[in-house]
Design a protein around this motif. Structure first.
Motif, PDB file in Angstrom:
ATOM      1  N   LEU A  21     -17.347 -13.608 -13.369  1.00 54.55           N
ATOM      2  CA  LEU A  21     -18.671 -14.212 -13.201  1.00 54.55           C
ATOM      3  C   LEU A  21     -18.729 -15.697 -13.555  1.00 54.55           C
ATOM      4  O   LEU A  21     -19.737 -16.335 -13.311  1.00 54.55           O
ATOM      5  N   SER A  22     -17.660 -16.249 -14.141  1.00 54.57           N
ATOM      6  CA  SER A  22     -17.741 -17.584 -14.730  1.00 54.57           C
ATOM      7  C   SER A  22     -17.073 -18.637 -13.849  1.00 54.57           C
ATOM      8  O   SER A  22     -15.857 -18.839 -13.921  1.00 54.57           O
ATOM      9  N   SER A  28     -10.918 -16.215 -15.821  1.00 56.67           N
ATOM     10  CA  SER A  28     -11.939 -15.253 -15.400  1.00 56.67           C
ATOM     11  C   SER A  28     -11.864 -15.012 -13.899  1.00 56.67           C
ATOM     12  O   SER A  28     -11.912 -13.868 -13.432  1.00 56.67           O
ATOM     13  N   ALA A  29     -11.716 -16.094 -13.133  1.00 51.51           N
ATOM     14  CA  ALA A  29     -11.655 -15.963 -11.680  1.00 51.51           C
ATOM     15  C   ALA A  29     -10.386 -15.253 -11.217  1.00 51.51           C
ATOM     16  O   ALA A  29     -10.421 -14.408 -10.310  1.00 51.51           O
ATOM     17  N   SER A  30      -9.265 -15.565 -11.846  1.00 51.53           N
ATOM     18  CA  SER A  30      -7.990 -15.008 -11.376  1.00 51.53           C
ATOM     19  C   SER A  30      -7.849 -13.526 -11.701  1.00 51.53           C
ATOM     20  O   SER A  30      -7.099 -12.811 -11.031  1.00 51.53           O
ATOM     21  N   ALA A 226     -10.196 -29.503 -13.731  1.00 48.19           N
ATOM     22  CA  ALA A 226      -8.953 -28.739 -13.858  1.00 48.19           C
ATOM     23  C   ALA A 226      -9.175 -27.364 -14.475  1.00 48.19           C
ATOM     24  O   ALA A 226      -8.243 -26.548 -14.508  1.00 48.19           O
ATOM     25  N   GLY A 227     -10.403 -27.100 -14.983  1.00 47.62           N
ATOM     26  CA  GLY A 227     -10.701 -25.797 -15.562  1.00 47.62           C
ATOM     27  C   GLY A 227     -11.042 -25.814 -17.030  1.00 47.62           C
ATOM     28  O   GLY A 227     -11.179 -24.760 -17.646  1.00 47.62           O
ATOM     29  N   MET A 339      -8.271 -13.276 -23.486  1.00 50.12           N
ATOM     30  CA  MET A 339      -7.663 -14.366 -22.719  1.00 50.12           C
ATOM     31  C   MET A 339      -7.767 -14.126 -21.222  1.00 50.12           C
ATOM     32  O   MET A 339      -8.015 -15.049 -20.439  1.00 50.12           O
ATOM     33  N   ALA A 340      -7.585 -12.877 -20.793  1.00 49.70           N
ATOM     34  CA  ALA A 340      -7.630 -12.569 -19.365  1.00 49.70           C
ATOM     35  C   ALA A 340      -9.012 -12.790 -18.779  1.00 49.70           C
ATOM     36  O   ALA A 340      -9.163 -12.920 -17.563  1.00 49.70           O
ATOM     37  N   ASN A 341     -10.023 -12.856 -19.644  1.00 53.04           N
ATOM     38  CA  ASN A 341     -11.381 -13.130 -19.176  1.00 53.04           C
ATOM     39  C   ASN A 341     -11.802 -14.561 -19.492  1.00 53.04           C
ATOM     40  O   ASN A 341     -12.958 -14.929 -19.300  1.00 53.04           O
TER      41      ASN A 341
END
Length: 416
Positions: A21-22, A28-30, A226-227, A339-341
């Protein structure tokens, strides 16, 4: 009164999921659409808290907010025909990242000598914009003593505010008057700049800060693009030390000069892009770390395993430790589910400088309470959630029951 730094970590909620969602958060996207593991996520976070306690540090916690948020769904007239991302927003467990809960100014910095906390409105992202009213309820319970704390509502929604993730504090000691650094964004290219300058200035006024002890710093637009959606993805400070990527700020030389003028004792540790690129820093979350002063007086950097295992980051860290600089220890922790989120060790904690005796003791962690939380999580948190399951009535009932079991176990039923 004995003022110490207390890190309040968010307990990862039972609805933890990867709905992606972010916008601007690359992790979050990946990982959008992947299966998440709420039980493992909460236990990883608890292990990090226990690790800090084992270092001799004071540790607190904040609780998951009510999910799924039926009030949010009612407010948008949800009937099943709405965009599924709106349904997912009502299930978001993002309040676990308590660095976004509020901005905190301790008593030594404020005009009235109280610790001030202003809840972040988080208006840039729908799934987070619903958090602040419940966050304020919790903050006003944990920091209820009016002689020592002032808890403010969020600033108006026209000014985006993301809390402590864009705020740093420096000083010779935690209990001495400090220099407060507010980092804001102007543009992020394809990604939104989430922290508005006027939100930061409003918070500084609400907290009664001395303008001479505040710096308002523009984040590098290249970092946002860049994120680095928050400053804490590219910089972290603790007492006299600023640990930062070379490309964190729009005007790095001017920023460093202003810090050194206001705080001559400042030590600035700059990681050059030639050693760790901006992409490497964001992927590894090297700077989304807890920079802590241990009881011995030495500073330790608590980093995610992803940073420790990244070859270029590890090479730079090994060189830093060998150089005998101000950061003497590096402690990797496993928070892979967070971390994955898109949230590392720094995202999971809100720093508060206060006397522990003035805080509601139910929010302060000890080993007995940690064991109680661990047993409740093991018994009630779902093992796995796939985004396709969001909206399932049986899962919703499990999530509600899990949170209620935690409130009961911690005797915090006022938050039900």
């Amino acid at each position: 009164m004995s003022l110490v730094e207390i890190n309040f970590d968010g307990i990862v909620g039972p609805s933890h999921n990867y709905a992606g969602l972010s916008l601007g958060n690359l992790a979050s996207a990946s990982n959008a659409g992947e299966t998440a593991y709420p039980r493992a996520a909460a236990l990883q976070g608890l292990a990090k808290m226990r690790g800090n306690m084992a270092l001799g540090l004071a540790q607190g916690f904040l609780l998951p907010l009510p999910r799924p948020n039926t009030a949010f769904l009612d407010a948008i007239g949800a009937d099943g025909s709405e965009d599924r991302r709106l349904l997912s927003a009502a299930w978001s467990a993002s309040s676990m990242w308590t660095a976004n809960a509020a901005t905190v100014s301790p008593g030594p910095d404020t005009a009235d000598g109280r610790c001030h906390l202003t809840a972040a409105n988080l208006v840039t992202m729908p799934h987070r914009s619903q958090e602040w009213t419940d966050t304020v309820r919790q903050l006003r319970l944990a920091f209820a003593d009016p002689a020592h704390f002032a808890v403010h509502d969020a600033v108006p929604a026209c000014f985006g505010d993301e809390g402590a993730a864009n705020h740093m504090r420096m000083g010779v000691r935690h209990d001495a008057p400090g220099l407060e650094l507010f980092v804001y964004g102007k543009t992020g290219g394809a990604f939104p700049a989430r922290q508005h300058e006027q939100a930061s200035r409003a918070v500084a006024r609400l907290h009664g800060l001395d303008p001479a002890r505040c710096l308002f710093i523009e984040q590098n637009p290249e970092a946002i693009a860049a994120g680095a959606f928050h400053n804490d993805v590219v910089a972290v400070a603790n007492e006299r030390v600023l640990f930062t990527h070379e490309q964190a700020f729009a005007d790095p030389d001017g920023t460093y000069a202003a810090i050194r003028t206001a705080l001559p004792e400042a030590e600035i540790v700059v990681v050059p892009a030639a050693s760790v690129s901006l992409a490497d820093a964001i992927k590894s979350y090297l700077f989304n770390a807890q920079l802590l002063t241990l009881p011995s007086g030495e500073m330790s950097l608590v980093i995610p395993l992803e940073a420790w295992e990244h070859p270029r980051v590890r090479l730079w860290l090994d060189g830093m430790l060998a150089s005998n600089g101000p950061i003497r220890r590096v402690l990797p922790v496993d928070v892979r589910q967070s971390m994955a989120n898109g949230g590392g060790p720094a995202c999971l904690r809100l720093r508060v400088v206060a006397d522990p005796a003035t805080i509601d003791p139910r929010f302060l962690l000890d080993e007995a309470k940690a064991a109680r939380i661990e047993s409740i999580v093991a018994a009630f948190w779902p093992e796995a959630i796939h985004p396709a399951e969001l909206g399932d009535p049986d899962l919703a009932a499990r999530v509600v029951t899990a949170r209620m079991a935690l409130l009961d176990g911690l005797e915090l039923n006022e938050l039900s």
